[in-house]
Design a protein around this motif. Structure first.
Motif, PDB file in Angstrom:
ATOM      1  N   SER A   1      -0.343  11.997   0.795  1.00 27.84           N
ATOM      2  CA  SER A   1      -1.107  12.975   1.567  1.00 27.84           C
ATOM      3  C   SER A   1      -0.345  14.285   1.611  1.00 27.84           C
ATOM      4  O   SER A   1       0.825  14.355   1.205  1.00 27.84           O
ATOM      5  CB  SER A   1      -1.346  12.463   2.994  1.00 27.84           C
TER       6      SER A   1
ATOM      7  N   GLY B   1      -0.309   4.338  -5.434  1.00 29.40           N
ATOM      8  CA  GLY B   1      -1.238   4.760  -4.405  1.00 29.40           C
ATOM      9  C   GLY B   1      -2.274   5.705  -4.968  1.00 29.40           C
ATOM     10  O   GLY B   1      -2.194   6.121  -6.124  1.00 29.40           O
ATOM     11  N   LYS B   2      -3.250   6.035  -4.145  1.00 28.21           N
ATOM     12  CA  LYS B   2      -4.223   7.047  -4.538  1.00 28.21           C
ATOM     13  C   LYS B   2      -3.565   8.411  -4.430  1.00 28.21           C
ATOM     14  O   LYS B   2      -2.631   8.604  -3.654  1.00 28.21           O
ATOM     15  CB  LYS B   2      -5.451   6.973  -3.639  1.00 28.21           C
TER      16      LYS B   2
ATOM     17  N   THR C   1      -3.182  12.740  -4.190  1.00 26.67           N
ATOM     18  CA  THR C   1      -3.576  13.860  -3.355  1.00 26.67           C
ATOM     19  C   THR C   1      -3.586  15.114  -4.229  1.00 26.67           C
ATOM     20  O   THR C   1      -2.668  15.338  -5.017  1.00 26.67           O
ATOM     21  CB  THR C   1      -2.632  14.014  -2.153  1.00 26.67           C
TER      22      THR C   1
ATOM     23  N   TYR D   1       0.615  11.582  -7.323  1.00 27.62           N
ATOM     24  CA  TYR D   1       0.617  10.166  -6.957  1.00 27.62           C
ATOM     25  C   TYR D   1       2.034   9.727  -6.608  1.00 27.62           C
ATOM     26  O   TYR D   1       2.995  10.163  -7.238  1.00 27.62           O
ATOM     27  CB  TYR D   1       0.147   9.305  -8.130  1.00 27.62           C
TER      28      TYR D   1
ATOM     29  N   THR E   1       4.032   4.198   3.218  1.00 30.58           N
ATOM     30  CA  THR E   1       4.039   2.879   2.589  1.00 30.58           C
ATOM     31  C   THR E   1       3.889   1.768   3.627  1.00 30.58           C
ATOM     32  O   THR E   1       4.260   1.938   4.796  1.00 30.58           O
ATOM     33  CB  THR E   1       5.328   2.648   1.800  1.00 30.58           C
TER      34      THR E   1
ATOM     35  N   GLN F   1       0.831  -1.197   0.000  1.00 29.58           N
ATOM     36  CA  GLN F   1       0.000   0.000   0.000  1.00 29.58           C
ATOM     37  C   GLN F   1       0.866   1.246   0.000  1.00 29.58           C
ATOM     38  O   GLN F   1       1.907   1.292   0.651  1.00 29.58           O
ATOM     39  CB  GLN F   1      -0.920   0.025   1.210  1.00 29.58           C
ATOM     40  N   LEU F   2       0.426   2.230  -0.751  1.00 31.49           N
ATOM     41  CA  LEU F   2       1.039   3.548  -0.730  1.00 31.49           C
ATOM     42  C   LEU F   2      -0.083   4.567  -0.607  1.00 31.49           C
ATOM     43  O   LEU F   2      -1.111   4.439  -1.280  1.00 31.49           O
ATOM     44  CB  LEU F   2       1.826   3.826  -2.009  1.00 31.49           C
ATOM     45  N   GLN F   3       0.120   5.565   0.200  1.00 30.17           N
ATOM     46  CA  GLN F   3      -0.884   6.595   0.391  1.00 30.17           C
ATOM     47  C   GLN F   3      -0.233   7.958   0.393  1.00 30.17           C
ATOM     48  O   GLN F   3       0.539   8.280   1.286  1.00 30.17           O
ATOM     49  CB  GLN F   3      -1.643   6.389   1.698  1.00 30.17           C
TER      50      GLN F   3
ATOM     51  N   CYS G   1       4.362  10.217   1.314  1.00 28.19           N
ATOM     52  CA  CYS G   1       3.905   8.939   0.760  1.00 28.19           C
ATOM     53  C   CYS G   1       4.176   7.882   1.821  1.00 28.19           C
ATOM     54  O   CYS G   1       5.322   7.478   2.024  1.00 28.19           O
ATOM     55  CB  CYS G   1       4.648   8.619  -0.525  1.00 28.19           C
TER      56      CYS G   1
ATOM     57  N   THR H   1       8.374   6.142   4.794  1.00 25.32           N
ATOM     58  CA  THR H   1       7.750   7.314   4.192  1.00 25.32           C
ATOM     59  C   THR H   1       8.719   8.005   3.232  1.00 25.32           C
ATOM     60  O   THR H   1       9.918   8.078   3.494  1.00 25.32           O
ATOM     61  CB  THR H   1       7.311   8.311   5.275  1.00 25.32           C
TER      62      THR H   1
END
Length: 127
Positions: free
Chosen positions: A6, A118-119, A121, A94, A23, A2-4, A21, A77
């Motif tokens: 923000s 990831g999604k 921002t 992304y 992870t 997973q990567l997100q 990001c 991160t």
């Protein structure tokens, strides 16, 4: 895996934003990380890339000198510090990851280089 991403938001031209990001699900120190951005109606473009141990970094010409990529493998991160923002930087940003291999983040970064995404921002820069 997973990567997100923000940290996005609405800022004025000339201001700064730091994207993160976060992870999980893999050993970050074995992976190169790229940042990409996309504007509606346009292709996603590579902005920056950092190799697994941080020895190689790439910046697109449009952001070189204004953006700085860094990573904290212990915190899983990766960061993108964006300074002197311009309206043209407005996009969804992304982060993406791929297993480190020779040549990663040297001179370029491409969508096809990346395995996990990831999604995004949203970053909006007003003039």
């Amino acid at each position: 895996v997973q990567l997100q991403a923000s940290g996005g938001g609405l800022v004025q031209a000339g201001e700064s934003v730091r994207l993160s990001c976060a992870t999980s699900g893999f050993t970050l120190e074995d992976y190169a990380i790229g940042w990409f951005r996309q504007v509606p109606g346009k292709e996603r473009e590579g902005v920056s890339c950092i190799s697994s141990r941080g020895f190689s970094k790439f910046y697109a010409a449009s952001v070189k000198g204004r953006f700085t990529i860094s990573r904290d493998n212990a915190r899983n991160t990766v960061f993108l510090q964006m300074n002197s923002l311009e309206p043209e930087d407005t996009a969804v940003y992304y982060c993406a990851a791929t297993e480190q291999r020779i040549g990663m983040c040297v001179g370029t970064v491409a969508i096809g280089d990346m395995r996990y995404w990831g999604k995004g921002t949203q970053v909006t820069v007003s003039s």
